[in-house]
Structures are given as C-alpha cells and as structure tokens.
Design an enzyme around this catalytic site. Structure first.
Site, mmCIF file in Angstrom:
data_model
loop_
_atom_site.group_PDB
_atom_site.id
_atom_site.type_symbol
_atom_site.label_atom_id
_atom_site.label_comp_id
_atom_site.label_asym_id
_atom_site.label_seq_id
_atom_site.Cartn_x
_atom_site.Cartn_y
_atom_site.Cartn_z
ATOM 1 N N HIS A 1 0.825 -1.208 0.000
ATOM 2 C CA HIS A 1 0.000 0.000 0.000
ATOM 3 C C HIS A 1 0.857 1.255 0.000
ATOM 4 O O HIS A 1 0.399 2.322 -0.398
ATOM 5 C CB HIS A 1 -0.913 0.026 1.223
ATOM 6 C CG HIS A 1 -1.821 -1.159 1.302
ATOM 7 N ND1 HIS A 1 -2.827 -1.389 0.392
ATOM 8 C CD2 HIS A 1 -1.875 -2.187 2.181
ATOM 9 C CE1 HIS A 1 -3.473 -2.503 0.708
ATOM 10 N NE2 HIS A 1 -2.913 -3.008 1.779
ATOM 11 N N HIS B 1 5.744 6.439 6.960
ATOM 12 C CA HIS B 1 5.397 5.975 5.623
ATOM 13 C C HIS B 1 4.893 7.148 4.801
ATOM 14 O O HIS B 1 4.706 8.244 5.327
ATOM 15 C CB HIS B 1 4.348 4.853 5.695
ATOM 16 C CG HIS B 1 3.084 5.279 6.361
ATOM 17 N ND1 HIS B 1 2.857 5.135 7.719
ATOM 18 C CD2 HIS B 1 1.957 5.864 5.872
ATOM 19 C CE1 HIS B 1 1.666 5.610 8.028
ATOM 20 N NE2 HIS B 1 1.098 6.060 6.925
ATOM 21 N N HIS C 1 2.401 8.959 1.562
ATOM 22 C CA HIS C 1 1.211 8.993 0.721
ATOM 23 C C HIS C 1 1.418 10.054 -0.355
ATOM 24 O O HIS C 1 1.965 11.130 -0.087
ATOM 25 C CB HIS C 1 -0.031 9.354 1.539
ATOM 26 C CG HIS C 1 -0.382 8.348 2.582
ATOM 27 N ND1 HIS C 1 -1.122 7.219 2.322
ATOM 28 C CD2 HIS C 1 -0.084 8.305 3.907
ATOM 29 C CE1 HIS C 1 -1.282 6.521 3.437
ATOM 30 N NE2 HIS C 1 -0.651 7.156 4.407
ATOM 31 N N GLU D 1 -2.413 13.252 1.879
ATOM 32 C CA GLU D 1 -3.809 12.975 2.246
ATOM 33 C C GLU D 1 -4.444 14.223 2.850
ATOM 34 O O GLU D 1 -5.606 14.542 2.571
ATOM 35 C CB GLU D 1 -3.871 11.796 3.208
ATOM 36 C CG GLU D 1 -3.412 10.492 2.571
ATOM 37 C CD GLU D 1 -3.743 9.280 3.380
ATOM 38 O OE1 GLU D 1 -4.433 8.389 2.874
ATOM 39 O OE2 GLU D 1 -3.309 9.222 4.557
ATOM 40 N N HIS E 1 3.865 10.272 7.152
ATOM 41 C CA HIS E 1 3.170 10.115 8.428
ATOM 42 C C HIS E 1 4.102 9.424 9.411
ATOM 43 O O HIS E 1 4.486 8.269 9.201
ATOM 44 C CB HIS E 1 1.894 9.288 8.239
ATOM 45 C CG HIS E 1 0.795 10.032 7.552
ATOM 46 N ND1 HIS E 1 -0.336 9.418 7.065
ATOM 47 C CD2 HIS E 1 0.646 11.353 7.276
ATOM 48 C CE1 HIS E 1 -1.134 10.330 6.521
ATOM 49 N NE2 HIS E 1 -0.552 11.509 6.640
ATOM 50 N N THR F 1 -5.784 6.433 8.485
ATOM 51 C CA THR F 1 -6.285 6.764 7.147
ATOM 52 C C THR F 1 -6.376 5.530 6.264
ATOM 53 O O THR F 1 -6.642 5.637 5.066
ATOM 54 C CB THR F 1 -5.397 7.823 6.465
ATOM 55 O OG1 THR F 1 -4.096 7.261 6.220
ATOM 56 C CG2 THR F 1 -5.275 9.073 7.320
ATOM 57 N N THR F 2 -6.146 4.374 6.836
ATOM 58 C CA THR F 2 -6.282 3.101 6.129
ATOM 59 C C THR F 2 -7.150 2.175 6.970
ATOM 60 O O THR F 2 -7.292 2.372 8.179
ATOM 61 C CB THR F 2 -4.908 2.442 5.906
ATOM 62 O OG1 THR F 2 -4.271 2.231 7.175
ATOM 63 C CG2 THR F 2 -4.013 3.303 5.040
#
Length: 251
Positions: free
Chosen positions: A90, A115, A117, A121, A134, A201-202
């Site tokens: 992901h 990690h 994104h 986000e 994040h 957020t996942t």
C-alpha cells in the site's frame, strides 16, 4: 452443464469463505472495487471507515482554525537509529527500532515507523502537496499519535536519500538502511502544527488517533518523487467530513 457450473461457482464461493474464516485479511486498495469508497463493504471490521465521525484525513481550512490556548507544544526527542524499508503493498514504510519519541500532554509516544502517501492525504485550504510522510508513534498503553510532514517539490531531501535510493520494488520486499536515519532532520525548522482528533487513514480506520500536521512543508526533489511514483502513483484516501471537530494551531 448449468448444474455443473452452479456447483463450480458454489465451490469457488466456499473457498473464498474458507479463506476468510481462516483469517485471511480482505484486500483493499485505493481504486475501483477495493477503493476507499468501498472499504466499509469489504469487511465488518472496516465499518468505522463509513460510520466513524472523527475520520482522517481532513481539509484544514485555515480561516476556521483557532489558536490553541494553554497548550504545551509537542516535545520532539528523536535520535538517529537503524531502519528497515518495507514495501507493504500500500506504501513504502520505514520501520524503526529505536529512534526516540515525542511527548504530548505529558505522555511519551515512541516513534515506531513512518510511511508515505502521494499526493498528501491532508489538504490545506483545499490544496494537496505532492507527498506527505506520516510519522507514527505509540504510547505504552497502545494509543497512537501521528505527526504529518508535508513535502513540496524543490531540492533533494538529504534525509530521505538513503530511503529513496533503495525503494523495495515488490510487495513484501524489504531492505535494511545503511547506517542510521535521524528523523529529526525531516522536520521543518518551524514546528508549528495543526492539531485535531482523527483516525487511521487506512482500514480499519480506527479512531482516537491524535493528529499533528506540521504547517510548514519541507522539500523533496522531482527525481525522488518520480522514484516513489514508479511504485505508487496514488495512495491517498480522500478527505473526510470534519463534523463537530475543531482544528487548533499550536505554535
């Protein structure tokens, strides 16, 4: 023939249910039937993604933000430590064994991983940045606090150079970083941040996550962005309703 096809379909469906019964996690993604709009439909444990009232990410409307009163800012106490870069299917995640902690309202949260994104986000006044990191922290009692670092395109990010130089190409691949990484060097000089209660957020979108979005972006190069986009062109959940939450600015 029709009876045979029906039997085959039933057996296939039974195989799916058997796999799920054995604990196989449901597949989710950022697009099509596995995308964010359908997460709550994929598994009962994901229902908070739809029913939760404090979901992340959000659009931060700066004119609605209130200055925090009588709030002690986050105390950063990061240290250089070893890291392992993992492609988890992901995103790219950097797992950290011992890289320090933050202190928030008197509680220590140890830094466990960070990690990425793309695009960011979080949005600020409707604007997304090319990338966000994040930084995930956990307290002794298992509570989570996330610090978000926004990235704008510019010069090469020296701290991330060893990470982006060896991005694991396939899901499940991992590589140890050479030497150590000092996450403190990822932070902007100005540690002011937007604070609000939110969620993962996942999936499973669990709430009661404390969010701190640093208001000043740092730079990452076009080449570094391109290397990440070779693996993930888009892995961002859409912004969620703010509902009754108040975003405050902590300087």
């Amino acid at each position: 023939m029709k009876t045979r096809l029906t039997l085959i379909a039933a057996l296939a469906l039974g195989t799916i249910f058997t796999a799920r019964a054995e604990g196989t996690p449901p597949h989710w993604s950022y697009a099509e039937h596995g995308g964010a709009a359908h997460w709550a439909e994929l598994d009962k444990s994901f229902e908070t993604c739809k029913l939760g009232k404090h979901q992340s990410p959000i659009n931060i409307v700066t004119k609605a933000v209130k200055p925090a009163a009588d709030v002690t800012p986050v105390a950063f106490a990061y240290t250089a430590g070893a890291g392992e870069v993992v492609n988890n299917g992901h995103t790219v995640q950097v797992n950290l064994a011992s890289s320090g902690a933050i202190t928030l309202d008197g509680t220590e949260y140890k830094l466990v991983q960070f990690h990425f994104h793309t695009p960011s986000e979080e949005k600020v006044d409707g604007k997304a940045y090319p990338l966000v990191a994040h930084l995930v922290h956990k307290s002794a009692d298992g509570k989570l606090a996330v610090v978000a670092v926004l990235f704008k395109q510019g010069k090469e990010n020296a701290t991330l150079k060893p990470v982006f130089a060896k991005l694991p190409a396939k899901e499940g691949d991992k590589v140890a970083l050479e030497g150590t990484i000092d996450v403190a060097a990822l932070l902007p000089a100005d540690h002011g941040y937007y604070s609000f209660p939110g969620s993962l957020t996942t999936p499973p979108c669990s709430e009661e996550v404390r969010w701190q979005v640093l208001k000043t972006p740092v730079e990452v190069s076009a080449a570094q962005l391109a290397s990440f986009h070779q693996l993930y062109k888009m892995n961002a959940r859409p912004v969620q309703p703010l509902n009754e939450r108040q975003v405050v600015l902590v300087k």
